[in-house]
Design an enzyme around this catalytic site. Sequence first.
Site, PDB file in Angstrom:
ATOM      1  N   ASP A 155       0.983  -1.268  -0.037  1.00 21.02           N
ATOM      2  CA  ASP A 155       0.040   0.243   0.169  1.00 21.02           C
ATOM      3  C   ASP A 155       0.876   1.197  -0.004  1.00 21.02           C
ATOM      4  O   ASP A 155       1.956   1.142   0.185  1.00 21.02           O
ATOM      5  CB  ASP A 155      -0.762   0.009   1.398  1.00 21.02           C
ATOM      6  N   ASP A 171      -7.831  -7.415   0.375  1.00 19.02           N
ATOM      7  CA  ASP A 171      -7.068  -7.376   1.514  1.00 19.02           C
ATOM      8  C   ASP A 171      -7.878  -7.067   2.527  1.00 19.02           C
ATOM      9  O   ASP A 171      -8.727  -5.990   2.415  1.00 19.02           O
ATOM     10  CB  ASP A 171      -5.625  -6.382   1.207  1.00 19.02           C
TER      11      ASP A 171
END
Length: 379
Positions: free
Chosen positions: A92, A266
């Site tokens: 991320d 996720d």
Amino acid sequence: MTEFQFNVSATDGLARRGTIRMPRGEIRTPAFMPVGTAATVKAMYLDQVRDLGSDIILGNTYHLMLRPGAERVARLGGLHEFARWPYPILTDSGGFQVMSLASLRKMSEKGVTFRSHVDGSVHELTPERSIEIQGLLDSDIQMQLDECIRLPAERPEVDRAMELSLRWAERCAIAFGNQPGKAMFGIVQGGDVVDLRVRSAERLRAMELKGYAVGGLAVGEPQEVMLRILEETVPVLPVEKPRYLMGVGTPDDLLLSIARGIDMFDCVMPTRAGRHGLAFTRYGRINLRNARHAEDASPLDEHSDCPASRDYARAYLHHLVRTEETLGAMLLTWNNLAYYQTLMAGARQAIETGRFGDFVAETTEGWAKGEEARGASRR
């Protein structure tokens, strides 16, 4: 194989069965990526994570830039070597954590300046620096830096953040350049405003990136809002590229999103829930803190391939949770990640055989019946 590749091998309605191919391995989609925020999936050995069927894990730029530092990880051989995970890793960008964890944030066109939640030190995260950090970590799939705002929010604020994220996506794409075998994904923003989501998706599509994520959902809005946004947004994204729904979610969220064309997920939910005594199973959610489990000698799921689910009595798990023993968090996290990967494997097989709708119906029926379904399976 040196190039990032994605192909769809089967569809059932909008649900897709595909494969992402990268130098470090293949990712079977639909895929759930366990969250390894600080170079570890909490309460798990990464060998266990792999054995459960995980093809890829997630790391986080914000946390790793603060501790132990991206440059240090690079000196130690990169995130794969550091964590002993030789398979694909997605990172991320750090944007969501900056907005949710850091204090004294200052946004500008250039980027965001913030104080660390760890020690109060000042840092600057720009699109270019985010990509640089992800490169130092040697991430396989890198995410653009974006501004993720909390919902609900007024349209002008949602529009401003979405446009800023688009400009940052362009800068990230330039900074990423051409990295053989790796990918940078753009992130669709726009809050809960459909036309802004569509505009964001169209503009990102024009950038011809290797993959596309839908961000800024699962931030407090009702599930029906998330699903409506997906129904309007996903058709705008190119069919030949993977689609990733960030930070989602419950098993129900996953199945409903797969049905709307999402390929990757996720979420911290299975690991966080495990640390707090909550188990996900084919019989629904089971709160092991509940006193009714104190003398239950049966396992969570006697038919599971996972030892944590199959071999330990609910009474023992209840005891571990109530006494706050570390082993309780380990076993329940193991169970939860096993269930999530079993769910994804079942979804992939169902799409291949053209019975995804039946699979969803059977799975949700099992959750709804709960202990009744469990009793029937044991007879």
